[in-house]
Design an enzyme around this catalytic site. Structure first.
Site, short mmCIF file in Angstrom:
data_model
loop_
_atom_site.label_atom_id
_atom_site.label_comp_id
_atom_site.label_asym_id
_atom_site.label_seq_id
_atom_site.Cartn_x
_atom_site.Cartn_y
_atom_site.Cartn_z
N CYS A 112 15.07 -24.66 -54.71
CA CYS A 112 15.91 -24.63 -55.92
C CYS A 112 17.09 -23.67 -55.79
CB CYS A 112 15.07 -24.26 -57.14
SG CYS A 112 13.80 -25.47 -57.52
N HIS A 247 20.10 -21.44 -62.90
CA HIS A 247 19.21 -22.53 -62.48
C HIS A 247 18.44 -23.00 -63.72
CE1 HIS A 247 16.40 -24.97 -60.46
NE2 HIS A 247 15.41 -24.11 -60.43
N ASN A 277 13.85 -29.43 -64.36
CA ASN A 277 14.28 -28.68 -63.18
C ASN A 277 14.56 -29.68 -62.05
OD1 ASN A 277 14.39 -27.18 -60.81
ND2 ASN A 277 12.67 -25.85 -61.35
N1 COA Z 1 0.51 -28.57 -71.84
C1 COA Z 1 -0.40 -27.89 -72.58
N2 COA Z 1 -1.01 -26.78 -72.16
C2 COA Z 1 -0.68 -26.32 -70.93
C3 COA Z 1 0.25 -26.97 -70.11
C4 COA Z 1 0.85 -28.13 -70.61
N3 COA Z 1 1.76 -28.84 -69.90
N4 COA Z 1 0.38 -26.28 -68.98
C5 COA Z 1 -0.46 -25.23 -69.07
N5 COA Z 1 -1.11 -25.27 -70.25
C6 COA Z 1 -2.09 -24.35 -70.77
C7 COA Z 1 -2.80 -23.59 -69.68
O1 COA Z 1 -3.88 -24.32 -69.15
C8 COA Z 1 -3.27 -22.36 -70.42
O2 COA Z 1 -4.43 -22.69 -71.13
P1 COA Z 1 -5.65 -21.61 -71.22
O3 COA Z 1 -5.06 -20.44 -71.95
O4 COA Z 1 -6.67 -22.35 -71.98
O5 COA Z 1 -6.00 -21.31 -69.80
C9 COA Z 1 -2.16 -22.12 -71.44
O6 COA Z 1 -1.45 -23.37 -71.57
C10 COA Z 1 -1.18 -21.06 -71.03
O7 COA Z 1 -0.86 -21.31 -69.67
P2 COA Z 1 0.20 -20.45 -68.92
O8 COA Z 1 0.22 -20.84 -67.47
O9 COA Z 1 0.00 -19.02 -69.29
O10 COA Z 1 1.50 -20.98 -69.63
P3 COA Z 1 2.92 -20.41 -69.51
O11 COA Z 1 3.41 -19.98 -70.82
O12 COA Z 1 3.05 -19.44 -68.36
O13 COA Z 1 3.74 -21.71 -69.10
C11 COA Z 1 4.77 -22.71 -67.21
C12 COA Z 1 3.45 -22.39 -67.92
C13 COA Z 1 4.44 -23.44 -65.91
C14 COA Z 1 5.63 -23.52 -68.10
C15 COA Z 1 5.48 -21.35 -66.88
O14 COA Z 1 4.57 -20.47 -66.26
C16 COA Z 1 6.69 -21.49 -66.02
O15 COA Z 1 7.67 -22.06 -66.42
N6 COA Z 1 6.66 -20.91 -64.79
C17 COA Z 1 7.77 -20.95 -63.91
C18 COA Z 1 7.81 -22.28 -63.22
C19 COA Z 1 9.11 -22.56 -62.52
O16 COA Z 1 10.17 -22.31 -63.02
N7 COA Z 1 8.99 -23.13 -61.31
C20 COA Z 1 10.08 -23.56 -60.54
C21 COA Z 1 10.76 -22.47 -59.87
S1 COA Z 1 12.20 -23.03 -59.07
#
Ligand code: COA
Length: 320
Positions: A112, A247, A277
């Site tokens: 990315c 980004h 993304n």
């Molecule tokens: N829908 C509903 N619930 C979801 C979910 C979805 N799509 N994805 C995760 N959850 C749940 C998890 O299982 C977790 O449940 P639990 O508390 O029962 O275990 C809860 O939501 C919180 O999960 P968490 O991972 O803490 O969520 P978050 O707020 O960190 O959001 C992302 C998850 C992936 C959206 C976030 O971490 C993110 O954007 N990370 C960066 C990713 C990125 O940019 N990658 C590319 C880089 S170039």
């Protein structure tokens, strides 16, 4: 000598997949995805479309905007982590599709962060006089490598391509400064394990594996750090920025950094709600759309900043 962008173009595949579409197959909801990422829908390529097919459409538009013919391009760089195949490079495939005869061509792999890395390399090659007109493309089709049962990753990504044409100028404008960095020790947090020489038959899978929370923490830290660093190198302050094009990964990451830097909403470009993304394509697509929406005018200071697998990050500052 400096490198100046004289044409931009972008292309998105027509098929739209909404959050509600995803909620039919994985346990998620439109509300959750909007709240936690800002994404509303994304574009997805069909099985017959590869990265070069998107790249060629974006490149044609950028060439036409630059009013250059294919013969005038002397280098093609395609930033991608989803090449059509291991070789020939997607840049060589694109060269053939565009009928560009007098050019070198290669792919650049920084996931990315690809477009920021590509812009730094391309402008450096123009500044040292090696090339005059460079076609720089960011194109990816990450949806082909998603585990559609993993709600932590399949909601985030989309496909697309963005392109720019750079040319040499002796004025103090164009790409002023670049800053690139990698932290390979965190590479394990965002991986596509199979398909390379370690595992040519992809026994470990050919799908993206991500530690979302770790990548989130990294992204917040380095997006801010890279903007601060590029401003420091250019001896500027956040108040000098006319438009930040980050980004397009997650609105919470962007909002956090905008707030820390004191940048108002008008000074930060966001289109991730439409495309998710799109990896190396995200910044050049956003740049193209910002330009077409009149958000960039001559003389503006634009900061492009992003992060990605590697883990990598970087920024460029452009005087438009
Ligand atoms: N829908 C509903 N619930 C979801 C979910 C979805 N799509 N994805 C995760 N959850 C749940 C998890 O299982 C977790 O449940 P639990 O508390 O029962 O275990 C809860 O939501 C919180 O999960 P968490 O991972 O803490 O969520 P978050 O707020 O960190 O959001 C992302 C998850 C992936 C959206 C976030 O971490 C993110 O954007 N990370 C960066 C990713 C990125 O940019 N990658 C590319 C880089 S170039």
């Amino acid at each position: 000598m400096r490198a100046k962008i004289i044409g931009t173009g972008s292309y998105l595949p027509p098929k739209i997949v909404t959050n509600n579409d995803l909620a039919k197959t994985v346990e998620t909801s439109d509300e959750w995805i909007r709240e936690r990422t800002g994404i509303e829908e994304r574009r997805v390529t069909d099985e017959n479309t590869a990265t070069s097919d998107l790249a060629v459409e974006a490149a044609k538009k950028a060439l036409s905007a630059a009013r250059l013919s294919p013969e005038e391009i002397d280098l093609i760089i395609v930033c991608t982590c989803t090449p059509d195949m291991l070789f020939p490079s997607t840049a060589c495939i694109l060269q053939d599709k565009l009928g560009i005869k007098n050019a070198a061509a290669f792919d650049l792999s920084a996931a990315c962060s690809g477009f920021n890395f590509g812009l730094a390399v391309a402008s450096g090659l123009i500044e040292n006089g090696a090339y005059k007109n460079i076609l720089l493309v960011g194109a990816d089709t990450l949806t082909k490598y998603l585990d559609w049962t993993d709600r932590g990753t399949c909601i985030l990504f989309g496909d697309g391509a963005g392109a720019v044409v750079l040319t040499a100028t002796d004025k103090e404008e164009g790409v002023l400064r670049s800053y690139l960095k990698a932290e390979g020790l965190f590479g394990k947090y965002l991986v596509m394990p199979g398909g390379g020489s370690r595992d040519p038959e992809a026994k470990n899978g050919r799908q993206i594996r991500m530690a979302g929370k770790e990548v989130f923490k990294f992204a917040v830290r380095v997006l801010e750090a890279s903007v601060e660093k590029i401003l420091e190198i250019a001896k500027l302050t956040p108040a000098d920025i006319d438009l930040l094009i980050p980004h397009q990964a997650n609105i919470r990451i962007i909002d956090h950094v905008a707030k820390k830097m004191g940048l108002s909403k008008e000074k930060v470009y966001v289109n991730l709600q439409k495309y998710g993304n799109t990896s190396a394509a995200s910044i050049p697509i956003a740049l193209d759309e910002a330009l077409k929406e009149g958000r960039i005018k001559s003389g503006d200071l634009i900061v492009l900043s992003g992060f990605g697998a590697g883990l990598t990050y970087g920024a460029n500052i452009i005087q438009w």
